[in-house]
Scaffold this motif. Structure first.
Motif, PDB file in Angstrom:
ATOM      1  N   GLU A 150      76.464  63.407  40.444  1.00 48.43           N
ATOM      2  CA  GLU A 150      75.155  63.384  41.468  1.00 48.43           C
ATOM      3  C   GLU A 150      74.117  63.227  41.522  1.00 48.43           C
ATOM      4  OE1 GLU A 150      79.597  65.349  44.919  1.00 48.43           O
ATOM      5  OE2 GLU A 150      77.414  66.856  43.763  1.00 48.43           O
ATOM      6  N   GLN A 151      73.831  64.452  40.583  1.00 46.74           N
ATOM      7  CA  GLN A 151      72.353  64.255  40.131  1.00 46.74           C
ATOM      8  C   GLN A 151      71.595  63.325  39.430  1.00 46.74           C
ATOM      9  OE1 GLN A 151      70.720  68.416  39.097  1.00 46.74           O
ATOM     10  NE2 GLN A 151      72.438  69.301  40.115  1.00 46.74           N
ATOM     11  N   ARG A 152      72.618  62.604  38.524  1.00 51.65           N
ATOM     12  CA  ARG A 152      72.629  61.349  37.284  1.00 51.65           C
ATOM     13  C   ARG A 152      72.158  60.419  39.146  1.00 51.65           C
ATOM     14  NH1 ARG A 152      76.793  60.472  34.635  1.00 51.65           N
ATOM     15  NH2 ARG A 152      76.554  62.310  33.463  1.00 51.65           N
ATOM     16  N   LYS A 161      77.663  66.449  53.662  1.00 50.79           N
ATOM     17  CA  LYS A 161      77.312  64.809  53.813  1.00 50.79           C
ATOM     18  C   LYS A 161      77.828  65.401  52.275  1.00 50.79           C
ATOM     19  CE  LYS A 161      73.058  64.520  55.595  1.00 50.79           C
ATOM     20  NZ  LYS A 161      72.022  64.374  55.613  1.00 50.79           N
ATOM     21  N   ILE A 162      77.578  65.770  51.481  1.00 50.89           N
ATOM     22  CA  ILE A 162      78.388  65.868  49.721  1.00 50.89           C
ATOM     23  C   ILE A 162      79.735  66.509  50.396  1.00 50.89           C
ATOM     24  CG2 ILE A 162      78.033  67.405  47.648  1.00 50.89           C
ATOM     25  CD1 ILE A 162      75.540  68.668  49.018  1.00 50.89           C
ATOM     26  N   CYS A 163      80.182  67.099  50.814  1.00 49.79           N
ATOM     27  CA  CYS A 163      81.886  67.387  50.766  1.00 49.79           C
ATOM     28  C   CYS A 163      82.372  66.267  51.264  1.00 49.79           C
ATOM     29  CB  CYS A 163      82.235  68.359  51.569  1.00 49.79           C
ATOM     30  SG  CYS A 163      83.403  68.663  52.257  1.00 49.79           S
ATOM     31  N   PRO A 182      69.278  78.224  47.042  1.00 51.49           N
ATOM     32  CA  PRO A 182      68.850  77.039  45.988  1.00 51.49           C
ATOM     33  C   PRO A 182      68.806  76.172  47.087  1.00 51.49           C
ATOM     34  CG  PRO A 182      71.594  77.299  45.430  1.00 51.49           C
ATOM     35  CD  PRO A 182      71.421  79.162  46.646  1.00 51.49           C
ATOM     36  N   PHE A 183      67.971  75.561  47.360  1.00 56.72           N
ATOM     37  CA  PHE A 183      67.209  73.958  47.777  1.00 56.72           C
ATOM     38  C   PHE A 183      68.517  72.906  48.051  1.00 56.72           C
ATOM     39  CE2 PHE A 183      66.041  69.928  47.827  1.00 56.72           C
ATOM     40  CZ  PHE A 183      66.185  69.509  49.272  1.00 56.72           C
ATOM     41  N   ILE A 184      69.005  72.668  48.554  1.00 55.05           N
ATOM     42  CA  ILE A 184      70.660  72.138  48.270  1.00 55.05           C
ATOM     43  C   ILE A 184      70.181  70.527  49.303  1.00 55.05           C
ATOM     44  CG2 ILE A 184      72.895  71.908  49.337  1.00 55.05           C
ATOM     45  CD1 ILE A 184      72.751  74.291  49.085  1.00 55.05           C
ATOM     46  N   ILE A 185      70.125  69.565  48.639  1.00 54.42           N
ATOM     47  CA  ILE A 185      70.755  68.248  49.349  1.00 54.42           C
ATOM     48  C   ILE A 185      71.559  67.452  48.684  1.00 54.42           C
ATOM     49  CG2 ILE A 185      68.716  67.063  47.939  1.00 54.42           C
ATOM     50  CD1 ILE A 185      67.164  65.961  50.358  1.00 54.42           C
ATOM     51  N   CYS A 186      72.116  66.771  49.224  1.00 51.38           N
ATOM     52  CA  CYS A 186      73.063  65.709  49.147  1.00 51.38           C
ATOM     53  C   CYS A 186      72.338  64.092  48.730  1.00 51.38           C
ATOM     54  CB  CYS A 186      73.770  64.783  49.684  1.00 51.38           C
ATOM     55  SG  CYS A 186      74.927  63.881  49.964  1.00 51.38           S
ATOM     56  N   ALA A 187      71.955  64.756  46.636  1.00 52.65           N
ATOM     57  CA  ALA A 187      71.380  63.938  45.568  1.00 52.65           C
ATOM     58  C   ALA A 187      72.200  62.516  45.966  1.00 52.65           C
ATOM     59  CB  ALA A 187      71.983  64.551  44.580  1.00 52.65           C
ATOM     60  N   ARG A 188      73.694  62.226  45.968  1.00 51.51           N
ATOM     61  CA  ARG A 188      73.793  60.816  46.219  1.00 51.51           C
ATOM     62  C   ARG A 188      73.026  60.100  47.468  1.00 51.51           C
ATOM     63  NH1 ARG A 188      79.764  61.467  45.432  1.00 51.51           N
ATOM     64  NH2 ARG A 188      80.096  58.788  45.630  1.00 51.51           N
ATOM     65  N   GLN A 189      72.724  60.295  48.217  1.00 45.86           N
ATOM     66  CA  GLN A 189      71.843  59.416  48.800  1.00 45.86           C
ATOM     67  C   GLN A 189      70.428  60.341  49.355  1.00 45.86           C
ATOM     68  OE1 GLN A 189      73.437  61.621  52.881  1.00 45.86           O
ATOM     69  NE2 GLN A 189      75.428  60.640  52.902  1.00 45.86           N
ATOM     70  N   SER A 246      76.394  78.970  45.968  1.00 45.26           N
ATOM     71  CA  SER A 246      77.532  78.591  44.858  1.00 45.26           C
ATOM     72  C   SER A 246      76.815  76.946  44.669  1.00 45.26           C
ATOM     73  CB  SER A 246      78.789  78.275  45.628  1.00 45.26           C
ATOM     74  OG  SER A 246      78.890  79.080  46.215  1.00 45.26           O
ATOM     75  N   HIS A 247      75.832  76.685  44.952  1.00 48.49           N
ATOM     76  CA  HIS A 247      75.468  75.345  44.471  1.00 48.49           C
ATOM     77  C   HIS A 247      74.332  75.462  43.959  1.00 48.49           C
ATOM     78  CE1 HIS A 247      77.586  73.908  48.364  1.00 48.49           C
ATOM     79  NE2 HIS A 247      77.229  72.768  47.790  1.00 48.49           N
ATOM     80  N   PRO A 248      74.322  74.564  42.446  1.00 52.14           N
ATOM     81  CA  PRO A 248      73.200  74.590  41.321  1.00 52.14           C
ATOM     82  C   PRO A 248      72.449  74.270  41.900  1.00 52.14           C
ATOM     83  CG  PRO A 248      74.746  72.457  40.603  1.00 52.14           C
ATOM     84  CD  PRO A 248      75.406  73.932  42.222  1.00 52.14           C
ATOM     85  N   ASP A 249      71.046  74.314  41.411  1.00 55.18           N
ATOM     86  CA  ASP A 249      69.230  73.937  41.597  1.00 55.18           C
ATOM     87  C   ASP A 249      69.729  72.608  40.908  1.00 55.18           C
ATOM     88  OD1 ASP A 249      68.196  76.526  41.953  1.00 55.18           O
ATOM     89  OD2 ASP A 249      67.425  77.011  40.595  1.00 55.18           O
ATOM     90  N   LEU A 250      69.104  71.624  41.655  1.00 52.95           N
ATOM     91  CA  LEU A 250      68.625  70.451  41.173  1.00 52.95           C
ATOM     92  C   LEU A 250      67.974  69.908  39.975  1.00 52.95           C
ATOM     93  CD1 LEU A 250      68.779  68.042  44.715  1.00 52.95           C
ATOM     94  CD2 LEU A 250      70.273  68.928  42.941  1.00 52.95           C
TER      95      LEU A 250
HETATM   96  N1  LIG Z   1      71.066  71.984  44.588  1.00 49.06           N
HETATM   97  C1  LIG Z   1      71.606  70.773  45.869  1.00 49.06           C
HETATM   98  O1  LIG Z   1      71.054  70.648  46.472  1.00 49.06           O
HETATM   99  N2  LIG Z   1      72.825  70.891  44.759  1.00 49.06           N
HETATM  100  C2  LIG Z   1      73.592  69.791  44.706  1.00 49.06           C
HETATM  101  N3  LIG Z   1      73.156  68.770  45.721  1.00 49.06           N
HETATM  102  C3  LIG Z   1      74.448  67.611  45.119  1.00 49.06           C
HETATM  103  O2  LIG Z   1      75.023  66.430  45.583  1.00 49.06           O
HETATM  104  N4  LIG Z   1      75.051  67.943  44.111  1.00 49.06           N
HETATM  105  C4  LIG Z   1      75.137  68.791  43.882  1.00 49.06           C
HETATM  106  O3  LIG Z   1      75.180  69.978  43.176  1.00 49.06           O
END
Ligand SMILES: NC(=O)N[C@H]1NC(=O)NC1=O
Length: 161
Positions: free
Chosen positions: A79-81, A148-150, A110-117, A58-62
């Motif tokens: 988050e991406q910004r 972490k995102i949650c 998709p590859f998922i990572i907590c963008a804010r961290q 369900s997550h979008p690509d970064l």
């Molecule tokens: N692909 C991916 O990690 N997406 C997520 N990461 C994040 O911090 N917000 C997202 O939507």
């Protein structure tokens, strides 16, 4: 909160999985925000492997196609910004595209990572290094990043209300 209000407010703390809030609602009452976060984490932990895959998918690509079209959820956009992904150089964008596709082709999500961290460099390094893992490892790591995102999304809601 009334049931519908709870479901509405927390509908996107797990990206596009509003049914998570409906399920966590049943675990009330919560003593504080950390107790609420723990309930969403428990929800994630108790999903079947198929359920976890649905969450990951369900997550979008970064820095992907949805981001380019301005079609991300508001949460994901911010988050991406915050990681600087809206300001990639042409070279960084090409690196992200190549590695995102390679990762998705191997794992099917998709590859998922907590963008804010993270920042651009640590995201690119993660994309490259995690490609070498097994699918089981990446499901675990991905779900852990979703937690972490949650948590950060829940804290934003609780702090701003
Ligand atoms: N692909 C991916 O990690 N997406 C997520 N990461 C994040 O911090 N917000 C997202 O939507």
């Amino acid at each position: 909160m009334r049931d519908e209000q709870f479901e509405w407010v927390f509908r996107n703390v797990i990206e596009l999985r509003s049914e998570a809030a409906a399920c966590v609602r049943e675990m009330r009452p919560f003593t504080d925000a950390s107790d609420l976060c723990a309930a969403f984490h428990k929800y994630l932990d108790e999903l079947s492997v198929g359920g976890k895959l649905q969450v990951l998918k369900s997550h979008p690509d970064l820095a992907g196609r949805l981001a380019a079209k301005g079609e991300l959820t508001q949460e994901s956009t911010e988050e991406q910004r915050s990681a600087g992904l809206n300001e990639l150089t042409v070279e960084q964008k090409a690196t992200m595209d190549f590695n995102n596709e390679r990762y998705k082709k191997k794992f099917g999500f998709p590859f998922i990572i907590c963008a804010r961290q993270n920042k651009i460099q640590s995201i690119i390094e993660g994309l490259r290094n995690r490609y070498n893992h097994t699918t089981e490892q990446e499901i675990d790591i991905g779900i852990n990043e979703v937690k972490k995102i949650c948590t950060l999304r829940i804290l934003d809601i609780v702090m701003n209300s």
